[in-house]
Scaffold this motif. Sequence first.
Motif, mmCIF file in Angstrom:
data_model
loop_
_atom_site.group_PDB
_atom_site.id
_atom_site.type_symbol
_atom_site.label_atom_id
_atom_site.label_comp_id
_atom_site.label_asym_id
_atom_site.label_seq_id
_atom_site.Cartn_x
_atom_site.Cartn_y
_atom_site.Cartn_z
ATOM 1 N N THR A 32 0.807 -1.212 0.000
ATOM 2 C CA THR A 32 0.000 0.000 0.000
ATOM 3 C C THR A 32 0.843 1.266 0.000
ATOM 4 O O THR A 32 0.296 2.359 -0.041
ATOM 5 N N ALA A 33 2.150 1.142 0.020
ATOM 6 C CA ALA A 33 3.002 2.319 0.161
ATOM 7 C C ALA A 33 2.803 3.326 -0.966
ATOM 8 O O ALA A 33 2.831 4.533 -0.740
ATOM 9 N N SER A 34 2.603 2.846 -2.187
ATOM 10 C CA SER A 34 2.485 3.750 -3.327
ATOM 11 C C SER A 34 1.032 4.041 -3.687
ATOM 12 O O SER A 34 0.757 4.670 -4.691
ATOM 13 N N LEU A 35 0.103 3.559 -2.865
ATOM 14 C CA LEU A 35 -1.306 3.757 -3.138
ATOM 15 C C LEU A 35 -1.852 4.970 -2.402
ATOM 16 O O LEU A 35 -1.358 5.328 -1.331
ATOM 17 N N PRO A 36 -2.880 5.609 -2.943
ATOM 18 C CA PRO A 36 -3.557 6.673 -2.197
ATOM 19 C C PRO A 36 -4.091 6.133 -0.880
ATOM 20 O O PRO A 36 -4.383 4.944 -0.744
ATOM 21 N N SER A 37 -4.272 7.005 0.105
ATOM 22 C CA SER A 37 -4.689 6.573 1.434
ATOM 23 C C SER A 37 -6.039 5.861 1.407
ATOM 24 O O SER A 37 -6.292 4.961 2.210
ATOM 25 N N TYR A 38 -6.919 6.246 0.458
ATOM 26 C CA TYR A 38 -8.230 5.612 0.426
ATOM 27 C C TYR A 38 -8.173 4.192 -0.136
ATOM 28 O O TYR A 38 -9.196 3.501 -0.165
ATOM 29 N N LEU A 39 -7.006 3.732 -0.564
ATOM 30 C CA LEU A 39 -6.844 2.355 -1.002
ATOM 31 C C LEU A 39 -6.017 1.536 -0.015
ATOM 32 O O LEU A 39 -5.609 0.424 -0.310
ATOM 33 N N ALA A 40 -5.777 2.092 1.165
ATOM 34 C CA ALA A 40 -5.023 1.363 2.184
ATOM 35 C C ALA A 40 -5.831 0.166 2.673
ATOM 36 O O ALA A 40 -7.062 0.138 2.588
ATOM 37 N N GLU A 41 -5.126 -0.825 3.216
ATOM 38 C CA GLU A 41 -5.751 -2.082 3.620
ATOM 39 C C GLU A 41 -6.924 -1.865 4.569
ATOM 40 O O GLU A 41 -8.001 -2.435 4.391
ATOM 41 N N GLU A 42 -6.748 -1.016 5.586
ATOM 42 C CA GLU A 42 -7.806 -0.863 6.583
ATOM 43 C C GLU A 42 -9.042 -0.163 6.008
ATOM 44 O O GLU A 42 -10.174 -0.410 6.437
ATOM 45 N N ILE A 43 -8.843 0.687 5.005
ATOM 46 C CA ILE A 43 -9.978 1.361 4.380
ATOM 47 C C ILE A 43 -10.704 0.401 3.441
ATOM 48 O O ILE A 43 -11.938 0.408 3.344
ATOM 49 N N LEU A 44 -9.961 -0.451 2.755
ATOM 50 C CA LEU A 44 -10.600 -1.454 1.912
ATOM 51 C C LEU A 44 -11.470 -2.396 2.735
ATOM 52 O O LEU A 44 -12.549 -2.807 2.314
ATOM 53 N N LEU A 45 -11.009 -2.740 3.931
ATOM 54 C CA LEU A 45 -11.776 -3.627 4.800
ATOM 55 C C LEU A 45 -12.984 -2.924 5.400
ATOM 56 O O LEU A 45 -14.033 -3.540 5.614
ATOM 57 N N HIS A 46 -12.847 -1.615 5.648
ATOM 58 C CA HIS A 46 -13.918 -0.852 6.282
ATOM 59 C C HIS A 46 -14.101 0.477 5.541
ATOM 60 O O HIS A 46 -13.710 1.537 6.026
ATOM 61 N N PRO A 47 -14.700 0.431 4.344
ATOM 62 C CA PRO A 47 -14.843 1.645 3.541
ATOM 63 C C PRO A 47 -15.675 2.724 4.224
ATOM 64 O O PRO A 47 -15.562 3.901 3.886
ATOM 65 N N GLU A 48 -16.513 2.322 5.190
ATOM 66 C CA GLU A 48 -17.301 3.311 5.908
ATOM 67 C C GLU A 48 -16.421 4.257 6.737
ATOM 68 O O GLU A 48 -16.871 5.327 7.158
ATOM 69 N N ASN A 49 -15.155 3.892 6.937
ATOM 70 C CA ASN A 49 -14.230 4.739 7.696
ATOM 71 C C ASN A 49 -13.468 5.733 6.827
ATOM 72 O O ASN A 49 -12.701 6.547 7.335
ATOM 73 N N ARG A 50 -13.673 5.662 5.517
ATOM 74 C CA ARG A 50 -12.993 6.627 4.649
ATOM 75 C C ARG A 50 -13.525 8.029 4.912
ATOM 76 O O ARG A 50 -14.739 8.238 5.071
#
Length: 403
Positions: A3-21
Amino acid sequence: MPTASLPSYLAEEILLHPENRKFPAFDLVRLLGTVFKPTQGCRVCILTDFEEPAGLIKDFAFLSRPGFPVQKKAHEAFYQGLKNGALEELGMTGGEMFAYKTTHGSNLDLEDEVWDTAGRQLSLDKDIYPSYDLILCISTFSATAPLTAKCKIFGFRGATLHGLNDIILGSGLAVDYEEVSTDAEKMRLAMTKADEVEIDFELEDGRILTAWLGLGGQEAQKSHGLCQGNKPDIANLPAGEVYFVPQDARGHFPMKYEDGTLGVLTVDNRCILKSELIAGNQETIDRHNARLQDDPMTGTLGELGFGTQVLPVSYADIQDEKVLGTCHLATGRDDHLGGDIVPEMFKKHENSTHDDILFAPHKTPNFNIKQVRMKRGNQREVLIENFRPARYLMDALAGSQGA
């Protein structure tokens, strides 16, 4: 998953819980300015729908009646937003609101009669389409297909936003559509010219159903939200999708009906042949089979789509089909997608809908998208596993994959 080169909204924890974006506040000026650049000098209007449009749109009578959540949200967020500064800030004129008769079906053609807020009956073809540069259709049922056809005749641009609600305003319409477009293009390049896609569905009893879709190496298309320049076009908002028009399809896939009934659909030669009951109401299955027998075109598969955004569940398919890790099929007309299924091919006008069948955890909790696989020449890639984007798509979004 890197996830280092990905935007923050594609981070692992956001993918698992998109309601937290975290999303910025909805900003009508930012949305319209980004989607429709340039807006200077454009005349804009809003279309909405009612069962009895003449009486309900006159003097905004619907605002004092119970119900009409989509239409009230259109008035609050778009009509009032335009009148209270957005028109001036964007250099636009107009801002009028009109109502047409509800179609009762996704992407059915609109009747020509339309009413203004003074209660006068007008014509879409004579009074609205030729008179506006931008048309925003905020309605109960999608009007993307008919407006796409009309914009090519009359030269306007526009957007369809059916099913609008507060969740969509605070997430899917609050994003930066330049970013959405960029991500959609990355995913499009990762899938374009695919020869075929296979989808494995896992049922609760452990059975695996597989649907095969032949794509013939076609260019993938994208719904990315940008409708810029002066070319006639209709954006479907919220956007964020890569899609194909299947050339062939066979196999089986599950279907969850509106009443909760579960069925298995058998597909051959791109057409649904029959539905068989898994659980629920046999009468629901019988009605579907009778419709397929009466008008086989209603079972023709016209779209295969993949979501590209990280968004919370809105309980409206217009947004939920755009979520990364989901996919959807659609039956019926696909002329607005560049396909060959047009309304005239159906036995009845009311059958010529474009109906999405969304596979997502909240929508179809009774079965899992176990795996989606793509074949492109000698290339074999896994696209989705267990409603999560696979490594290949994540690498594409990071900018390290493509055609």
